[in-house]
Design a protein around this motif. Structure first.
Motif, PDB file in Angstrom:
ATOM      1  N   SER A 121      -5.030  30.000   9.757  1.00  0.00           N
ATOM      2  CA  SER A 121      -3.655  30.418  10.049  1.00  0.00           C
ATOM      3  C   SER A 121      -2.699  29.240  10.021  1.00  0.00           C
ATOM      4  N   THR A 122      -3.195  28.035  10.351  1.00  0.00           N
ATOM      5  CA  THR A 122      -2.356  26.853  10.284  1.00  0.00           C
ATOM      6  C   THR A 122      -2.691  26.075   9.013  1.00  0.00           C
ATOM      7  N   VAL A 123      -1.796  25.178   8.630  1.00  0.00           N
ATOM      8  CA  VAL A 123      -1.994  24.413   7.404  1.00  0.00           C
ATOM      9  C   VAL A 123      -3.178  23.461   7.568  1.00  0.00           C
ATOM     10  N   LYS A 181      -1.190  13.601  -3.487  1.00  0.00           N
ATOM     11  CA  LYS A 181      -0.954  12.367  -2.734  1.00  0.00           C
ATOM     12  C   LYS A 181      -0.833  11.167  -3.666  1.00  0.00           C
ATOM     13  N   LEU A 182      -1.669  11.121  -4.684  1.00  0.00           N
ATOM     14  CA  LEU A 182      -1.566  10.047  -5.666  1.00  0.00           C
ATOM     15  C   LEU A 182      -0.210  10.087  -6.361  1.00  0.00           C
ATOM     16  N   PHE A 242      10.619  16.192  -7.271  1.00  0.00           N
ATOM     17  CA  PHE A 242       9.258  16.163  -7.808  1.00  0.00           C
ATOM     18  C   PHE A 242       8.247  16.583  -6.739  1.00  0.00           C
ATOM     19  N   LEU A 243       8.414  16.095  -5.516  1.00  0.00           N
ATOM     20  CA  LEU A 243       7.493  16.458  -4.434  1.00  0.00           C
ATOM     21  C   LEU A 243       7.573  17.944  -4.115  1.00  0.00           C
ATOM     22  N   VAL A 290      -1.112  20.594   0.713  1.00  0.00           N
ATOM     23  CA  VAL A 290      -0.167  19.547   1.108  1.00  0.00           C
ATOM     24  C   VAL A 290       1.150  20.175   1.536  1.00  0.00           C
ATOM     25  N   THR A 291       1.870  19.471   2.379  1.00  0.00           N
ATOM     26  CA  THR A 291       3.202  19.895   2.793  1.00  0.00           C
ATOM     27  C   THR A 291       4.214  18.864   2.320  1.00  0.00           C
ATOM     28  N   LEU A 292       5.456  19.275   2.249  1.00  0.00           N
ATOM     29  CA  LEU A 292       6.511  18.347   1.838  1.00  0.00           C
ATOM     30  C   LEU A 292       6.611  17.190   2.825  1.00  0.00           C
TER      31      LEU A 292
END
Length: 301
Positions: free
Chosen positions: A8-10, A121-122, A162-163, A16-18
């Motif tokens: 239920s949570t990330v 992440k890269l 981009f992110l 990934v999140t912003l």
């Protein structure tokens, strides 16, 4: 194995999140993109000499003794009847173009983080590093269903754009894509000459046709292949047993006692890895290899 049944949570190992990508800006100061001795990790002793800043056309002038004949401007020469040569000036910023693989196979891992998370992440670290060095940032994101590009632009807004694309995993204007070859073909049209290009992928589907596009791209750009993989793709567990793998839709069962199948599985990965290492020995190309348990910052450094 990390399951793709999302809680239920990330789950940071799965998605990934912003916010998490924005936080990478503080780590980017430890990376330098334009290094004159960029050595391919785990790919032998080959050293790729990156050219640094790009060159941009400024004007055409009458040919002078000692000018490089490869710079002759044949259009102006034909129009005026006098031999002219192109004059270039150094660009103040170098376009950095980051291509990210977000196909289904990237949403997988048995340890560490999903390949897709590592790739994001890269890409985030590279984008922030480029921005801090004053370079323009553009990118490409592709899946089996679509491929879209962002034109290189300056500043923090370009990085955030981009992110946001990496987090959303889709964009409005896109083209239908079915193969890695088609993705790389598009890349040759969108990455300007003189760009520093990163391709972050597990490179499934890399074949002779795809390699042609990479070779063409490396003629005018510096290209870094970032090979992302999970340990289980490299080698199955050595202890005996039957292993079940699923993506919640399909299921595969592998018996470690089946030696021929086990050897074929491991050889398939070895062939892809070797193909990338051989490709990285060509001028204008370099290779970084990063597993799902590696620190992305350490990989890039």
């Amino acid at each position: 194995m990390i399951s793709k049944a999302f809680p239920s949570t990330v789950e940071p190992r799965v998605t990934v999140t912003l916010t998490s990508l924005i936080e990478l800006a503080g780590f980017a100061v430890r990376i330098k993109l334009h290094h004159p001795q960029f050595r391919a990790r785990q790919s032998g002793g080959y050293v790729s000499r990156f050219k640094g800043r790009g060159m941009e056309f400024e004007e055409a002038r009458i040919y002078q003794a000692g000018d490089d004949i490869r710079s002759i401007d044949w259009r102006v020469t034909a129009r005026t009847g006098t031999t002219h040569t192109k004059v270039f000036r150094e660009e103040r910023e170098k376009p950095v173009f980051i291509s990210v693989d977000n196909r289904a196979a990237m949403h997988f891992a048995t340890r560490g983080v999903f390949k897709s998370v590592l790739a994001a992440k890269l890409a985030g670290l590279l984008a922030w590093t480029a921005q801090q060095q004053g370079d323009r940032i553009g990118g490409q994101l592709f899946t089996e269903q679509f491929c879209c590009e962002l034109k290189p632009q300056n500043g923090r807004p370009a990085v955030l754009r981009f992110l946001d694309l990496l987090v959303k995993g889709t964009c409005g204007a896109s083209a239908a894509i079915v193969s890695l070859e088609q993705v790389l073909a598009r890349l040759t049209h969108h990455a300007r000459p003189g760009s520093l290009v990163y391709v972050i992928s597990d490179f499934r589907g890399l074949d002779a046709k795809a390699e042609i596009h990479l070779a063409k791209l490396s003629e005018h750009c510096d290209v870094v292949l970032v090979f992302v993989y999970d340990a289980l793709e490299k080698a199955l567990p050595t202890y005996q047993g039957r292993y079940r793998f699923t993506d919640q839709v399909r299921e595969v069962v592998i018996d470690s006692a089946d030696s021929p199948r086990l050897q074929a599985y491991q050889q398939h990965f070895a062939d892809r890895q070797q193909r990338l290492e051989q490709l990285a020995k060509k001028p204008g190309l370099a290779l970084i290899q990063c597993s799902t348990t590696d620190d992305p910052l350490a990989c890039l450094r």
